[in-house]
Each structure stands twice: as C-alpha cells, then as structure tokens.
Motif scaffolding. Structure first.
Motif, PDB file in Angstrom:
ATOM      1  N   CYS A 216     -22.915  35.655  44.585  1.00 42.91           N
ATOM      2  CA  CYS A 216     -21.566  36.208  44.597  1.00 42.91           C
ATOM      3  C   CYS A 216     -21.486  37.274  43.520  1.00 42.91           C
ATOM      4  CB  CYS A 216     -20.522  35.117  44.357  1.00 42.91           C
ATOM      5  SG  CYS A 216     -18.822  35.726  44.367  1.00 42.91           S
ATOM      6  N   ALA A 217     -21.471  38.545  43.946  1.00 43.49           N
ATOM      7  CA  ALA A 217     -21.440  39.658  42.999  1.00 43.49           C
ATOM      8  C   ALA A 217     -20.049  40.244  42.839  1.00 43.49           C
ATOM      9  CB  ALA A 217     -22.412  40.751  43.447  1.00 43.49           C
ATOM     10  N   GLY A 218     -19.122  39.871  43.719  1.00 48.89           N
ATOM     11  CA  GLY A 218     -17.751  40.347  43.626  1.00 48.89           C
ATOM     12  C   GLY A 218     -16.859  39.273  43.040  1.00 48.89           C
ATOM     13  N   PRO A 219     -15.591  39.594  42.774  1.00 48.66           N
ATOM     14  CA  PRO A 219     -14.676  38.605  42.193  1.00 48.66           C
ATOM     15  C   PRO A 219     -14.311  37.523  43.200  1.00 48.66           C
ATOM     16  CG  PRO A 219     -13.493  40.628  42.716  1.00 48.66           C
ATOM     17  CD  PRO A 219     -14.945  40.913  42.969  1.00 48.66           C
ATOM     18  N   ALA A 220     -14.486  36.271  42.805  1.00 51.31           N
ATOM     19  CA  ALA A 220     -14.255  35.166  43.725  1.00 51.31           C
ATOM     20  C   ALA A 220     -12.804  35.049  44.156  1.00 51.31           C
ATOM     21  CB  ALA A 220     -14.722  33.853  43.086  1.00 51.31           C
ATOM     22  N   LYS A 245     -20.168  40.534  36.046  1.00 51.00           N
ATOM     23  CA  LYS A 245     -19.843  41.950  35.929  1.00 51.00           C
ATOM     24  C   LYS A 245     -20.985  42.746  36.535  1.00 51.00           C
ATOM     25  CE  LYS A 245     -18.368  45.410  32.521  1.00 51.00           C
ATOM     26  NZ  LYS A 245     -18.146  45.708  31.079  1.00 51.00           N
ATOM     27  N   TRP A 246     -20.625  43.776  37.293  1.00 52.96           N
ATOM     28  CA  TRP A 246     -21.657  44.517  38.008  1.00 52.96           C
ATOM     29  C   TRP A 246     -22.555  45.298  37.057  1.00 52.96           C
ATOM     30  CZ3 TRP A 246     -23.267  44.467  42.985  1.00 52.96           C
ATOM     31  CH2 TRP A 246     -24.207  45.432  43.340  1.00 52.96           C
ATOM     32  N   ASP A 247     -23.843  45.093  37.223  1.00 52.55           N
ATOM     33  CA  ASP A 247     -24.882  45.899  36.593  1.00 52.55           C
ATOM     34  C   ASP A 247     -25.990  45.993  37.630  1.00 52.55           C
ATOM     35  OD1 ASP A 247     -27.724  45.731  35.119  1.00 52.55           O
ATOM     36  OD2 ASP A 247     -26.352  46.885  33.856  1.00 52.55           O
ATOM     37  N   SER A 248     -26.280  47.193  38.101  1.00 49.80           N
ATOM     38  CA  SER A 248     -27.133  47.347  39.278  1.00 49.80           C
ATOM     39  C   SER A 248     -28.505  46.705  39.113  1.00 49.80           C
ATOM     40  CB  SER A 248     -27.285  48.837  39.617  1.00 49.80           C
ATOM     41  OG  SER A 248     -26.043  49.399  39.941  1.00 49.80           O
ATOM     42  N   GLU A 249     -29.177  46.976  38.008  1.00 46.57           N
ATOM     43  CA  GLU A 249     -30.506  46.381  37.852  1.00 46.57           C
ATOM     44  C   GLU A 249     -30.420  44.868  37.679  1.00 46.57           C
ATOM     45  OE1 GLU A 249     -34.767  46.793  35.460  1.00 46.57           O
ATOM     46  OE2 GLU A 249     -33.099  48.162  34.960  1.00 46.57           O
ATOM     47  N   MET A 269     -21.187  49.075  46.018  1.00 46.16           N
ATOM     48  CA  MET A 269     -22.327  48.335  45.485  1.00 46.16           C
ATOM     49  C   MET A 269     -23.628  48.826  46.110  1.00 46.16           C
ATOM     50  SD  MET A 269     -20.680  44.508  45.483  1.00 46.16           S
ATOM     51  CE  MET A 269     -19.332  44.049  44.386  1.00 46.16           C
ATOM     52  N   PHE A 270     -23.575  49.131  47.423  1.00 45.44           N
ATOM     53  CA  PHE A 270     -24.740  49.743  48.064  1.00 45.44           C
ATOM     54  C   PHE A 270     -25.134  51.020  47.333  1.00 45.44           C
ATOM     55  CE2 PHE A 270     -23.506  48.123  52.602  1.00 45.44           C
ATOM     56  CZ  PHE A 270     -23.871  46.841  52.242  1.00 45.44           C
ATOM     57  N   GLN A 271     -24.135  51.862  47.085  1.00 44.85           N
ATOM     58  CA  GLN A 271     -24.406  53.166  46.483  1.00 44.85           C
ATOM     59  C   GLN A 271     -24.995  53.026  45.078  1.00 44.85           C
ATOM     60  OE1 GLN A 271     -20.294  54.363  48.002  1.00 44.85           O
ATOM     61  NE2 GLN A 271     -21.230  56.343  47.668  1.00 44.85           N
ATOM     62  N   ARG A 272     -24.510  52.060  44.342  1.00 49.68           N
ATOM     63  CA  ARG A 272     -25.020  51.870  42.987  1.00 49.68           C
ATOM     64  C   ARG A 272     -26.442  51.326  43.001  1.00 49.68           C
ATOM     65  NH1 ARG A 272     -19.697  49.449  39.784  1.00 49.68           N
ATOM     66  NH2 ARG A 272     -18.660  51.472  39.540  1.00 49.68           N
ATOM     67  N   LEU A 273     -26.729  50.438  43.941  1.00 50.90           N
ATOM     68  CA  LEU A 273     -28.101  49.945  44.053  1.00 50.90           C
ATOM     69  C   LEU A 273     -29.046  51.071  44.476  1.00 50.90           C
ATOM     70  CD1 LEU A 273     -27.472  46.501  45.805  1.00 50.90           C
ATOM     71  CD2 LEU A 273     -28.319  46.844  43.470  1.00 50.90           C
ATOM     72  N   LEU A 274     -28.610  51.859  45.446  1.00 51.59           N
ATOM     73  CA  LEU A 274     -29.444  52.961  45.930  1.00 51.59           C
ATOM     74  C   LEU A 274     -29.682  54.018  44.861  1.00 51.59           C
ATOM     75  CD1 LEU A 274     -27.833  53.333  49.457  1.00 51.59           C
ATOM     76  CD2 LEU A 274     -30.213  52.694  49.033  1.00 51.59           C
ATOM     77  N   ALA A 275     -28.742  54.139  43.917  1.00 49.47           N
ATOM     78  CA  ALA A 275     -28.858  55.147  42.865  1.00 49.47           C
ATOM     79  C   ALA A 275     -29.869  54.781  41.784  1.00 49.47           C
ATOM     80  CB  ALA A 275     -27.494  55.384  42.224  1.00 49.47           C
TER      81      ALA A 275
END
Length: 528
Positions: A216-220, A245-249, A269-275
């Motif tokens: 679960c990477a988003g707020p529950a 809290k989101w941190d891509s790596e 989140m897709f975009q941040r991972l892809l970046a």
C-alpha cells in the motif's frame, strides 16, 4: 485433489466469515504466525495479533456502551492500528469513516460530527486531531495511537488487559467514505448494505495466500488504497506492506525486497517510477509483480505503454467513484487494443450517455455519463437528499464525467462536468479554496480551477479579480497565495495565480468555472 478440496473448504469458511466481518479470524486460525502487516518503521504484526486486537477493540466498544450501527472516525496514517480498527468495526457492526489526516482541525471536526461518530481513533503525529476532538462533544470514546494525546485514552494501554479471543456474536460493520462536489463541504456516501467482496474476486486477481504480497503506497484513508490494498490484503490473507511517504527508489526497493506481487498506484506514481535513472531501475527486480491496479486520475497513454513495457502486461485500470455504479475495468491486453479506453460497457448495470436535455446519445458522441443504480438505490449522500436527487435521472446517477462509447462499446473519457480538481489522484474542491482566498482584502472574486500539468495531471490555479484600487503584481500574487496557505492544507494551496479583469458568472450568480478553465486546456484532447 485433496489440495483442491482443502481450498474449497477454506473458501467456504471465508465466504461465511465475510458475512459477519470475521475474515481476519479465519486467516488467524489458518496462518496465525504469518506476518499480516509491515509498518513503515519496520514493525510487523501477525494475523493472530491483528485478530486479537480486533476482538479486544470490539469488547472495549461494548464495555463503553457502543452498539452495532454506531459510527467511528479514524484519523490515522498507514500503520498496523489502521487495520486493527478496521477489522474491529467489521465484526462489531460499527460504521467506519477514515478521515484524511492532512486536513485542518475544522475540516476533521466537520467530518467527525457529520458522520455522527461516537468513537474517535486518532494518531499522535496528527496534531490537528486534538483540536478537532475538542469541537466534538458527542464522542464517547477517544483512543490515541502512537503516543499520548491530551483528552484521549492510550490505545495500547487500554487494550493490553482485554481478552483477545474471538467474539461469538459478530455483526457485520459498514463504512462511509466522504466525497464532495462544489459546495465546499464533503458529503458521506452512505450505503445501507455493506459491500462484501467474494473470494472469487481475489482468485481472479491472482492472489495466493501462501506466496502473494500486497503493498500500500497510497494513503489508506483514500477509497482506492483502502479497497484495493488494505481490504484486499485482509480478504486474501496476504501480508500488507505499508509505505508512509512516497520515495520512488524506496518504493521500487520495497517491491524488490518484499517480493510484492499486488499493488494499487495512480498515474503520478507511474511517472515518478519511470523518471528514475535506468541504473537505479536495473538494480531492482520486478518480474514477480502479478497485478497493478490503477485509476483515480487519467493516465497518459505513453506513460502506460512505458509501464507495461517495464512491468509486463500486469496493469489493470478501473473507472468508478465512491458512489459506486457499474464500474469499468480494462486489463493490459485489452487496453493495448483500445489505448485510452477505461473499459467496455458493463454487462450487468447499464451506463447511458446523455445530452444536456437528458436524451440518449449514440456511440461516438460525447455526453454526460450516467450509471444505473443497483436495486434498492445503492447509495445516498448522507443527510443531503437534495444533493442525492440532483445527480439522478430515472434510476441513474452521474459523477459529472463526460465521455463516449466507440463503435465497439468501449468507454473513453473526454471531460468532467464536475468542478473537482484531481491532482496526483487526490480530489481538491475549488470552492473550498475560493472561500479562503476571497477573504483577502484585495480579492473581489476568485475562481480556482485545475490546469494541465505533465506530472500531476492537473494543478491548482487561482484566477483572481481584484477590487478597485489594487494593481496586479507578482508580489501581490505571492501575498494572496501566502494568505491562502495560512488556512488551507498544503495540497489545496494554488501553485500559481493569474489576475483577470472579469470572471464569468451565470444569471443565477454561479461562477462559470468551465469558461475560466477552458483557455488553459486549449489544444488538449482530454479536457479533464
């Protein structure tokens, strides 16, 4: 053959348990020592521990005179206690309302009072919760998670001596999420009958309680992570790895190290991972991921293509709302044949495309999307019959979205009548922002809109009409934004501000936000 019989027997037990909110109890009996939750700080709890806490909470509620049908507000981040409280409400007959803990004290207090909560579970790290609670005199029980809160009882200390064995008279609880339109105050989406997910749904998504792992990477507290991450892990009997809290790596590393198989993400989140740099992405294996479900905001086709290329054809997109309705879904294989679609016309509940006069439109023509209500009416906006009826036409309701069906009955979204801004998958209601900015001495009128943003989908912009005697300037724009920042949660504060010489309003005095927004979306194929 014996394994199939055992699985069928387990499914029967789980189906029966789900009807009284005791699914966690079944999993605790099958795999008591298996890790159920991993907190962001590394703390873990087993299925037996989660189940025992749910039983303790149920007994505590009853000791304090609370009964089935009462309401609980939960103001808590992604941690084990969130799941424990949820599991308790499911078996105690309590209606739970998870609250966005980033809101202001006034906003939190409004939801607590509006949902008629008698129980408040608040986290010590959420400083606004103590102030909000002081505005809610009808609370019978206030529990503090993660540390002490003035006026609250300590969660751990209170539960420690209570019997944790399974209760023998469970009652299925319910939930009520909050959404909003343009009125500036959220509304509860009330369903008299709790939703129960059949075990077959988990099988369709490829869950295996022995090997699957949920993240679960988003707020529950948000409807989608709650349904697709938290409730899914509870129902399928798999470990749930919480991200705070989101941190891509860190997210990618978590997927790799915990061998995550199932997760819910939003396009940003897709975009941040892809970046992430290619060298970073190469460090972490993702070939064990079986199912990524996404929705909440439009996903640019090029982003989705890149995710499918990286993770494989494991993405499944949904289109629905807190209000329910038929719901649309499309897997990767189908989407690659119909890029940009959110799915095919459902077989059960109907979906209509209507023009401004309520007439049905043929395939290929865009109009307002109306979803058929299930038998019994489905939902109502809590204590707001006018809002409930305003969205309905002949047994159908709308969330304000605009779209069309193609010749093969696939739905494509082209716009949204509703004024809600969706930035990074989070709903922001412009009237709330306007209500604060208009208080500035220089502001005569305000129209907050969502404007295109490559990363977030939409970004909040304030469009301001100044009072006579004030001159537009960068300094004044910054002053107005800072003024809003003093009272608004950070995610609602406009990221930019434009001055105009007039703002369009209807004869009834309503701001015509579509006209304000339109110039910013010129040249875009999807005016969301």
């Amino acid at each position: 053959m014996e394994d199939l019989k055992d699985r069928a027997s387990l499914d029967q037990r789980l189906e029966a348990a789900a009807m009284v909110g005791m699914t966690t109890a079944v999993w605790a009996s099958v795999q008591p020592d298996k890790v159920a939750i991993v907190d962001p700080n590394g703390r873990s709890k087993t299925f037996a521990e989660i189940n025992a806490a749910a039983n303790k909470l149920t007994r505590l509620f009853r000791e304090r005179g609370l009964k089935a049908g009462d309401s609980l507000a939960l103001v808590c981040s992604n941690r084990a206690e969130f799941v424990e409280v949820l599991a308790a409400t499911l078996r105690a007959g309590i209606r739970i309302t998870p609250v966005n803990w980033h809101l202001t004290p006034d906003e939190i207090a409004y939801i607590i009072k509006d949902c008629e909560a008698k129980i408040l579970v608040g986290e010590q790290r959420v400083h606004a919760v103590a102030e909000a609670a002081r505005e809610c005199p009808d609370l019978v029980l206030k529990l503090a998670v993660g540390g002490d809160i003035p006026g609250f009882e300590n969660y751990d200390q209170l539960l420690e001596p209570i019997d944790g064995s399974d209760i023998d008279d469970p009652v299925l609880g319910n939930s009520m999420m909050y959404t909003s339109g343009t009125t500036g105050r959220p509304k509860g989406v009330y369903r008299p009958v709790p939703a129960v997910t059949p075990q077959a749904m988990y099988a369709m998504r490829g869950y295996d309680h022995e090997t699957s792992v949920q993240m679960c990477a988003g707020p529950a507290y948000h409807a989608a992570p709650l349904a697709f991450d938290v409730r899914a892990a509870m129902g399928a009997g798999v470990p749930l790895i919480f991200i705070d809290k989101w941190d891509s790596e860190h997210v990618l590393r978590t997927i790799h190290e915990h061998k995550v198989t199932h997760l819910h993400l939003v396009p940003i989140m897709f975009q941040r991972l892809l970046a992430l740099p290619d060298a970073v992405k190469a460090k972490y294996a993702v070939d064990h991921v079986k199912y990524i479900i996404h929705g909440a905001a439009p996903c640019p086709p090029e982003v989705k293509h890149a995710m499918i290329e990286w993770f494989g054809p494991v993405l499944s997109e949904y289109y629905a709302g807190s209000e329910g309705g038929a719901g649309f879904a499309i897997d990767s294989h189908e989407w690659l044949r119909k890029p940009g679609s959110v799915g095919k016309r459902p077989a059960l509940l109907q979906v209509r495309i209507l023009d401004e006069n309520g007439n049905d439109l043929p395939n290929g023509q865009a109009g307002t999307i109306y979803h058929q209500l299930p038998p019994g009416g489905g939902f109502s906006y809590y204590k707001d019959e006018a809002k409930t009826q305003a969205s309905r036409v002949d047994g159908f309701f709308t969330m304000g979205d605009v779209g069309y069906f193609d010749e093969d009955d696939y739905l494509f979204l082209t716009g949204r009548n509703a004024e809600t801004i969706i930035s990074g998958g989070v709903n922001i209601y412009p009237q709330e922002v306007d209500n604060e900015l208009i208080k500035h001495d220089a502001v005569a009128d305000s129209a907050t809109v969502g404007v295109p943003h490559d990363e977030w989908g939409e970004q909040v912009k304030a469009v301001i009409l100044l009072k006579p005697g004030y001159t537009p300037s960068d300094a004044l724009a910054q002053e107005i934004l800072d003024f809003g920042r003093a009272t608004l949660p950070a995610f609602k504060v406009p990221r930019s501000l434009d001055f105009v010489t007039e703002l369009p309003r209807s004869e009834a005095g309503k701001i015509q936000r579509n006209k304000v927004r339109a110039p910013y979306w010129e040249g875009r194929t999807r005016q969301i």
